[in-house]
Design an enzyme around this catalytic site. Structure first.
Site, PDB file in Angstrom:
ATOM      1  N   LEU A 137       0.506 -31.724 -21.084  1.00 29.60           N
ATOM      2  CA  LEU A 137      -0.686 -30.952 -20.715  1.00 29.60           C
ATOM      3  C   LEU A 137      -0.596 -29.600 -21.410  1.00 29.60           C
ATOM      4  CD1 LEU A 137      -3.225 -30.342 -18.965  1.00 29.60           C
ATOM      5  CD2 LEU A 137      -1.661 -29.529 -17.179  1.00 29.60           C
ATOM      6  N   CYS A 145      -5.553 -24.227 -24.499  1.00 26.81           N
ATOM      7  CA  CYS A 145      -5.144 -24.816 -25.793  1.00 26.81           C
ATOM      8  C   CYS A 145      -5.744 -24.110 -27.002  1.00 26.81           C
ATOM      9  CB  CYS A 145      -5.545 -26.284 -25.819  1.00 26.81           C
ATOM     10  SG  CYS A 145      -7.343 -26.474 -25.718  1.00 26.81           S
ATOM     11  N   LEU A 194     -11.255 -22.798 -21.592  1.00 21.63           N
ATOM     12  CA  LEU A 194     -12.534 -22.462 -20.956  1.00 21.63           C
ATOM     13  C   LEU A 194     -13.553 -21.979 -21.980  1.00 21.63           C
ATOM     14  CD1 LEU A 194     -11.561 -20.739 -17.583  1.00 21.63           C
ATOM     15  CD2 LEU A 194     -12.846 -22.853 -17.906  1.00 21.63           C
ATOM     16  N   GLY A 223      -6.813 -25.812 -30.425  1.00 24.88           N
ATOM     17  CA  GLY A 223      -6.166 -27.133 -30.463  1.00 24.88           C
ATOM     18  C   GLY A 223      -4.978 -27.267 -31.400  1.00 24.88           C
ATOM     19  N   GLN A 270     -14.235 -23.019 -28.734  1.00 24.28           N
ATOM     20  CA  GLN A 270     -12.899 -23.557 -29.040  1.00 24.28           C
ATOM     21  C   GLN A 270     -12.901 -25.071 -28.858  1.00 24.28           C
ATOM     22  OE1 GLN A 270     -10.130 -21.400 -26.485  1.00 24.28           O
ATOM     23  NE2 GLN A 270      -9.704 -19.949 -28.124  1.00 24.28           N
ATOM     24  N   CYS A 298      -1.856  -3.165 -30.310  1.00 22.77           N
ATOM     25  CA  CYS A 298      -0.866  -4.132 -29.803  1.00 22.77           C
ATOM     26  C   CYS A 298       0.354  -4.163 -30.708  1.00 22.77           C
ATOM     27  CB  CYS A 298      -1.481  -5.521 -29.676  1.00 22.77           C
ATOM     28  SG  CYS A 298      -2.584  -5.630 -28.279  1.00 22.77           S
TER      29      CYS A 298
HETATM   30  C1  LIG Z   1      -4.733 -16.391 -26.378  1.00 21.93           C
HETATM   31  S1  LIG Z   1      -5.498 -17.957 -26.262  1.00 21.93           S
HETATM   32  C2  LIG Z   1      -4.115 -18.964 -26.685  1.00 21.93           C
HETATM   33  C3  LIG Z   1      -4.553 -20.268 -27.264  1.00 21.93           C
HETATM   34  C4  LIG Z   1      -3.440 -21.205 -27.693  1.00 21.93           C
HETATM   35  N1  LIG Z   1      -2.559 -21.552 -26.624  1.00 21.93           N
HETATM   36  C5  LIG Z   1      -2.687 -20.641 -28.871  1.00 21.93           C
HETATM   37  O1  LIG Z   1      -1.511 -20.297 -28.720  1.00 21.93           O
HETATM   38  O2  LIG Z   1      -3.267 -20.556 -29.944  1.00 21.93           O
HETATM   39  C6  LIG Z   1      -5.704 -18.226 -24.511  1.00 21.93           C
HETATM   40  C7  LIG Z   1      -6.342 -19.542 -24.140  1.00 21.93           C
HETATM   41  O3  LIG Z   1      -6.302 -19.683 -22.723  1.00 21.93           O
HETATM   42  C8  LIG Z   1      -7.498 -20.271 -22.284  1.00 21.93           C
HETATM   43  N2  LIG Z   1      -7.691 -19.985 -20.863  1.00 21.93           N
HETATM   44  C9  LIG Z   1      -7.681 -18.780 -20.256  1.00 21.93           C
HETATM   45  N3  LIG Z   1      -7.885 -18.916 -18.931  1.00 21.93           N
HETATM   46  C10 LIG Z   1      -8.022 -20.246 -18.706  1.00 21.93           C
HETATM   47  C11 LIG Z   1      -8.244 -21.025 -17.541  1.00 21.93           C
HETATM   48  N4  LIG Z   1      -8.409 -20.454 -16.345  1.00 21.93           N
HETATM   49  N5  LIG Z   1      -8.298 -22.361 -17.662  1.00 21.93           N
HETATM   50  C12 LIG Z   1      -8.148 -22.947 -18.886  1.00 21.93           C
HETATM   51  N6  LIG Z   1      -7.944 -22.257 -20.015  1.00 21.93           N
HETATM   52  C13 LIG Z   1      -7.884 -20.931 -19.937  1.00 21.93           C
HETATM   53  C14 LIG Z   1      -8.544 -19.676 -23.212  1.00 21.93           C
HETATM   54  O4  LIG Z   1      -9.712 -20.437 -23.202  1.00 21.93           O
HETATM   55  C15 LIG Z   1      -7.778 -19.719 -24.528  1.00 21.93           C
HETATM   56  O5  LIG Z   1      -7.947 -20.984 -25.103  1.00 21.93           O
END
Ligand SMILES: C[S@@+](CC[C@H](N)C(=O)[O-])C[C@H]1O[C@@H](n2cnc3c(N)ncnc32)[C@H](O)[C@@H]1O
Length: 449
Positions: free
Chosen positions: A131, A135, A157, A138, A161, A326
């Site tokens: 899981l 993501c 969300l 992707g 994306q 940052c």
């Molecule tokens: C900084 S991005 C990181 C994306 C990815 N994991 C990467 O490393 O490239 C944060 C991700 O968390 C997702 N996200 C934030 N809150 C969420 C929630 N409550 N449920 C599902 N996804 C969430 C956002 O939609 C986004 O895709």
């Protein structure tokens, strides 16, 4: 804004940061020429805005952890424009800290190395279920399915994306292996062998942590591994002091990441233990994020004109400033980032151990040679019979040697004590283990094989 001299911005931000006085702020303020300050502020306040100012429409974010509030906050940041993010992220659109195995590596390499490292830390095996919470576009989900043969359920969300991720899954022919959904993490159903969350925890909000870890407990199989990757702030003397927001973080949560809050690593580990996890490894990557943000900043700056036409001047400027800030914050150690590997707690052996061999010798890929006490190495046939593959044949040979190399002396001694090998074999195993370690050190991370 399109004609804004880009290079001068770069100089402003990083040079100012580098020249920041080492004295305390109070002493610095006292030393300023008050007349000059007032004249500068007045000139700045009277500058024409150059058009409508969209920022005034931004209100305080709701951060109650509800699905609707989460979606609104996330979409503000991520549903900006996929083309905009493609202007400055790496080619796979990874939006989290890269791993610079070598300082000169570019951002594409650093992100690929990071993805692979995560897969290895999670000990992904073909056919397992993963899981991927939050993501992004992707990248990790597709990488894990392509290179490690796992079946992935990915949630985000951000609508844009998900659209991009779906196209990518189809383009790579991974539709059977990867499913991407617009879904709040808390509503995910099912049970998974492994769970990964990279750069998403920052959006959860401190008061919602019990719900967050409760969700991962609910969907993770007993003994399953969870890899957590998140930005942190250093702990303060107490929780109240920790929660007090400095102006720059208030600014960041208002205009860039509504609803976001950072944890400190001690609390992350405590929350995991309280929620029924066993923590195996915590690794700080601060310098890697300083470098990642600098790459992103420089790429956005280089593509500034295109960025302005994609998202308008206000957003392009804000994002540029946030990336620079940052990078500086990671350099100064006011921000940190940690990868934490944990498993759903159970009694008995750690879920994190390498695939369980029946003996130390088998972990080297040795087999009984049929003669009682002797053991044959791979490729060595015994008694003219076809050698059966070691029980854990899927563990690459190099990995077996490498794991052994971490504590090769102990293992080799154990082998000798068990009577599995004689002195000469022991010496050759130890040397093989050491050369495995050297190979891996040259190619990246001995600790996580
Ligand atoms: C900084 S991005 C990181 C994306 C990815 N994991 C990467 O490393 O490239 C944060 C991700 O968390 C997702 N996200 C934030 N809150 C969420 C929630 N409550 N449920 C599902 N996804 C969430 C956002 O939609 C986004 O895709």
């Amino acid at each position: 804004m399109g004609g804004w001299p880009a290079r001068s911005t770069e100089w402003h931000i990083f040079d100012l940061a580098a020249r920041r006085p080492k004295v305390r702020t109070k002493a610095f303020l006292k030393s300023l020429d008050k007349g000059l300050v007032l004249r500068t502020v007045a000139r700045f306040a009277l500058l024409p805005r150059g058009g409508p100012w969209p920022l005034e429409g931004i209100g305080a974010a709701v951060a109650d952890g509800s699905v609707d509030a989460n979606a609104e906050n996330v979409q503000y940041h991520y549903d900006v424009s996929n083309k905009f993010y493609a202007l400055w992220l790496d080619r796979e659109l990874v939006y989290s800290c890269g791993y610079f195995a070598n300082c000169d590596n570019d951002i594409d390499r650093a992100q690929q190395d990071k993805l692979d490292m995560i897969c290895r830390k999670l000990r992904l095996q073909p056919g397992e279920t993963l899981l991927d919470i939050g993501c992004g576009w992707g990248a990790l989900s597709c990488y894990a399915a392509q290179h490690y043969g796992v079946n992935v359920h990915a949630v985000t969300l951000a609508k844009q994306q998900a659209v991009y991720g779906q196209e990518k899954i189809e383009r790579l022919g991974l539709s059977e292996r990867v499913k991407i959904e617009i879904r709040d993490y808390s509503t995910v159903e099912g049970m998974f062998d492994k769970v990964v969350s990279v750069g998403m925890y920052e959006h959860v909000g401190i008061r919602n942590y019990p719900k967050y870890y409760g969700t991962i407990q609910r969907v993770l199989k007993p003994g399953g591994l969870y890899l957590h990757h998140a930005i942190t702030r250093p702990a303060k003397r107490d929780d109240r002091a920790f929660r007090r927001k400095r102006p720059e973080s208030a600014l960041l949560t208002k205009y860039i990441f509504p609803g976001a809050e950072l944890d400190h690593p001690g609390n992350t580990v405590a929350m995991m233990e309280r929620s029924g996890f066993e923590v195996h490894d915590v690794e700080g990557w601060r310098e890697h994020y300083q470098r990642t943000c600098r790459h992103w900043h420089d790429r956005l700056l280089a593509n500034y004109i295109a960025a302005v036409s994609e998202v308008g001047p206000a957003k392009a400027r804000m994002w540029l400033l946030y990336l620079a800030a940052c990078s500086v914050a990671f350099e100064r150690n006011t921000l940190g980032v940690y990868q934490t590997l944990a498993s759903k707690r159970r009694r008995g052996p750690s879920a994190c151990r390498r695939p369980a061999p029946t003996s130390i010798a088998e972990s080297f890929g040795l087999r009984p040679n049929g003669g009682g006490r002797g053991w044959a190495t791979p490729g060595q046939d015994e008694g003219g019979t076809e050698a059966s593959p070691p029980r854990h044949a899927h563990v690459p040979r190099e990995r077996g040697a490498l794991v052994a190399a971490v504590d090769d002396e102990i293992v080799a001694l154990g082998l000798a004590a068990d009577g599995f090998v004689d002195g000469a074999s022991r010496r050759s195993l130890a040397s093989e283990a050491r050369s495995g370690l050297r190979r891996s050190a040259a190619s990246s991370w001995p600790r996580h094989m």
